[in-house]
Scaffold this active site. Structure first.
Site, PDB file in Angstrom:
ATOM      1  N   THR A  14       0.735  -1.161  -0.013  1.00 47.23           N
ATOM      2  CA  THR A  14      -0.135  -0.177  -0.069  1.00 47.23           C
ATOM      3  C   THR A  14       0.683   1.228  -0.039  1.00 47.23           C
ATOM      4  O   THR A  14       0.389   2.160  -0.521  1.00 47.23           O
ATOM      5  CB  THR A  14      -1.161  -0.087   1.257  1.00 47.23           C
ATOM      6  OG1 THR A  14      -1.797  -1.183   1.210  1.00 47.23           O
ATOM      7  CG2 THR A  14      -1.774   1.347   1.320  1.00 47.23           C
ATOM      8  N   ASP A  59       1.552  -6.830  -4.313  1.00 51.72           N
ATOM      9  CA  ASP A  59       0.415  -6.556  -3.267  1.00 51.72           C
ATOM     10  C   ASP A  59       0.956  -7.841  -2.313  1.00 51.72           C
ATOM     11  O   ASP A  59       1.220  -8.951  -2.858  1.00 51.72           O
ATOM     12  CB  ASP A  59      -0.996  -6.793  -3.752  1.00 51.72           C
ATOM     13  CG  ASP A  59      -1.861  -6.786  -2.520  1.00 51.72           C
ATOM     14  OD1 ASP A  59      -1.804  -7.871  -1.822  1.00 51.72           O
ATOM     15  OD2 ASP A  59      -2.699  -5.682  -2.496  1.00 51.72           O
ATOM     16  N   SER A  60       1.014  -7.774  -1.028  1.00 51.69           N
ATOM     17  CA  SER A  60       1.516  -8.942  -0.213  1.00 51.69           C
ATOM     18  C   SER A  60       0.612 -10.135  -0.141  1.00 51.69           C
ATOM     19  O   SER A  60       1.186 -11.081   0.010  1.00 51.69           O
ATOM     20  CB  SER A  60       1.689  -8.438   1.161  1.00 51.69           C
ATOM     21  OG  SER A  60       0.515  -8.095   1.950  1.00 51.69           O
ATOM     22  N   SER A  61      -0.734 -10.028  -0.722  1.00 57.29           N
ATOM     23  CA  SER A  61      -1.457 -11.097  -0.820  1.00 57.29           C
ATOM     24  C   SER A  61      -0.844 -12.158  -1.898  1.00 57.29           C
ATOM     25  O   SER A  61      -1.274 -13.147  -1.942  1.00 57.29           O
ATOM     26  CB  SER A  61      -2.841 -10.830  -1.128  1.00 57.29           C
ATOM     27  OG  SER A  61      -3.577  -9.871  -0.144  1.00 57.29           O
ATOM     28  N   THR A  91       0.922  -5.268   4.111  1.00 60.48           N
ATOM     29  CA  THR A  91       0.711  -5.504   5.283  1.00 60.48           C
ATOM     30  C   THR A  91       0.032  -6.593   5.630  1.00 60.48           C
ATOM     31  O   THR A  91       0.320  -7.592   6.655  1.00 60.48           O
ATOM     32  CB  THR A  91      -0.098  -4.278   6.295  1.00 60.48           C
ATOM     33  OG1 THR A  91      -1.443  -4.277   5.524  1.00 60.48           O
ATOM     34  CG2 THR A  91       0.567  -2.894   6.442  1.00 60.48           C
ATOM     35  N   ASP A  92      -0.656  -7.216   4.703  1.00 64.30           N
ATOM     36  CA  ASP A  92      -1.545  -8.480   4.812  1.00 64.30           C
ATOM     37  C   ASP A  92      -0.840  -9.812   5.058  1.00 64.30           C
ATOM     38  O   ASP A  92      -1.064 -10.589   5.946  1.00 64.30           O
ATOM     39  CB  ASP A  92      -2.208  -8.764   3.455  1.00 64.30           C
ATOM     40  CG  ASP A  92      -3.455  -7.767   3.179  1.00 64.30           C
ATOM     41  OD1 ASP A  92      -3.769  -7.129   4.355  1.00 64.30           O
ATOM     42  OD2 ASP A  92      -4.075  -7.725   2.328  1.00 64.30           O
ATOM     43  N   THR A 162       2.405 -10.511  14.443  1.00 63.58           N
ATOM     44  CA  THR A 162       1.077 -10.986  13.836  1.00 63.58           C
ATOM     45  C   THR A 162       0.262  -9.663  13.391  1.00 63.58           C
ATOM     46  O   THR A 162       0.347  -8.769  14.285  1.00 63.58           O
ATOM     47  CB  THR A 162       0.255 -12.146  14.553  1.00 63.58           C
ATOM     48  OG1 THR A 162      -0.752 -12.747  13.847  1.00 63.58           O
ATOM     49  CG2 THR A 162      -0.432 -11.437  15.887  1.00 63.58           C
ATOM     50  N   GLN A 275      -5.201 -21.455  18.429  1.00 67.29           N
ATOM     51  CA  GLN A 275      -6.143 -20.306  17.977  1.00 67.29           C
ATOM     52  C   GLN A 275      -6.187 -19.063  18.497  1.00 67.29           C
ATOM     53  O   GLN A 275      -6.431 -18.221  18.140  1.00 67.29           O
ATOM     54  CB  GLN A 275      -7.508 -20.944  17.561  1.00 67.29           C
ATOM     55  CG  GLN A 275      -7.470 -22.092  16.410  1.00 67.29           C
ATOM     56  CD  GLN A 275      -8.965 -22.652  16.218  1.00 67.29           C
ATOM     57  OE1 GLN A 275      -9.817 -21.903  16.535  1.00 67.29           O
ATOM     58  NE2 GLN A 275      -8.751 -23.919  15.698  1.00 67.29           N
ATOM     59  N   CYS A 276      -5.771 -19.249  19.874  1.00 66.05           N
ATOM     60  CA  CYS A 276      -6.011 -18.138  21.017  1.00 66.05           C
ATOM     61  C   CYS A 276      -4.924 -16.927  20.534  1.00 66.05           C
ATOM     62  O   CYS A 276      -3.791 -17.502  20.123  1.00 66.05           O
ATOM     63  CB  CYS A 276      -5.876 -18.608  22.174  1.00 66.05           C
ATOM     64  SG  CYS A 276      -7.078 -19.466  22.798  1.00 66.05           S
TER      65      CYS A 276
END
Length: 350
Positions: A14, A59-61, A91-92, A162, A275-276
């Site tokens: 971005t 794009d980081s995706s 950022t993704d 993260t 997952q927490c």
């Protein structure tokens, strides 16, 4: 070097996009053009810098493990010319790349700081200027011998980071490890949390020679054994299992547990993370996690999903066998995890 000089590796994202009729899009040369027009980037307090733009800008995706290695090898090629490195990234998937680089850059003795922005630099209230200026100052003036991520006033260890917000300007967090630094009126470094430098005789080495097949499987209420079994089969080499709580899975589903055991028997390494957002995996602490341990699943302690996936990529990419990888997963290589305490310490409260 008498004067600090920073290499900016511009991979896309971005921060360097421009407004078009189809929305914001990357444009070659546009970031350098924008920086050249802003007085902040001409301030003599900043270190000198060179911008090396990747082609194509991504794009980081669209980032893949091949791109992680491309960035690492570019750092290796330029290593002796610069005091430090700033990697501009979308950022993704920035936390994935930060984690991957932490493992790939073995012997790193200079700062590598990933940054980007939520709003393009060309916009009037962009967060890009502060993020990029502070990343440059850290990379040029602070002897941090590790891969970091700077965003929104906070410096994080790369393999502890993260993304936690899709729209906030404080988009990243380090849930299970202290910040390496904060930027307010002053830039304050938490030196006690920063890795010590490697021995002076060490050299930067990138040892990955292949692209292993690793993936992520997320447990959810009602998951069927056939779903897991269809994913956990060769040529897959390893999987991060995002489990419940401290690593639990539905232990009443014998077929699901059997799918994990079958994968282990086929040499597929399964690394259990929670997952927490905070906390750590402790297989065997609840009856619902004990069957996973018996099926050969490895507990990931407080690894993030990003660090778990990239650690598997790194270890298998060095040509390790499944058993060699298992032996390394609970070993702290780059500050990515908190080693488990011996049982006597846990029970005594030491």
């Amino acid at each position: 070097m008498t004067e600090p000089r920073v290499c900016i590796l511009y991979t896309g994202g971005t921060i360097g996009m421009r407004r078009t009729s189809q929305g914001f899009a990357p444009a070659s040369g546009y970031l350098a053009q924008q920086m050249a027009g802003l007085a902040e980037f001409k301030n003599p307090a900043l270190p000198d810098y060179d911008i090396l733009e990747f082609d194509p800008l991504l794009d980081s995706s669209n980032m893949t493990p091949a791109d992680w290695l491309k960035i690492a090898r570019r750092i290796e090629a330029e290593y002796d010319r610069f005091t430090g490195f700033v990697v501009i990234h979308g950022t993704d998937t920035m936390a994935y790349t930060a984690s991957a680089l932490a493992f790939l850059l073995d012997g790193l003795n200079k700062p590598v700081v990933l940054t980007g922005s939520q709003i393009p630099l060309c916009e009037v209230r962009s967060d890009a200027v502060e993020n990029l200026i502070t990343a440059l100052l850290i990379a040029g003036n602070y002897p941090v011998p590790e891969v970091c991520l700077y965003f929104g006033g906070r410096l994080l260890r790369g393999c502890r980071s993260t993304k936690v917000s899709a729209s906030g300007l404080s988009a990243f967090d380090s849930p299970n490890y202290p910040l390496l630094g904060t930027a307010g009126i002053d830039l304050q470094m938490n030196w006690g949390a920063i890795l010590p430098p490697p021995p002076e005789s060490s050299r930067l080495v990138i040892e990955n020679t292949c692209y292993p097949l690793v993936g992520v499987l997320k447990l959810f209420p009602g998951i069927q054994a056939w779903m897991a079994a269809s994913f956990l089969r060769p040529p897959l080499q390893a999987a991060v299992l995002e489990a419940f709580g401290v690593g639990s899975a539905p232990d009443h589903d014998a077929a699901l547990i059997a799918a994990f055991a079958q994968a282990d028997a086929q040499g597929i390494v399964i690394l259990d993370v929670t997952q927490c957002r905070q906390g750590l995996v402790n297989l065997g602490s609840y009856s619902t996690s004990a069957p996973l341990l018996n099926a050969g699943v490895v507990g990931g302690l407080d690894l993030t999903t990003e660090a778990a996936l990239t650690k598997l990529f790194y270890l298998f990419g060095r040509g390790y066998t499944s058993q060699q990888v298992k032996a390394q997963l609970q070993t702290n290589l780059r500050g990515e995890l908190t080693p488990a305490r011996p049982a006597w310490q846990r029970h005594s409260g030491a």
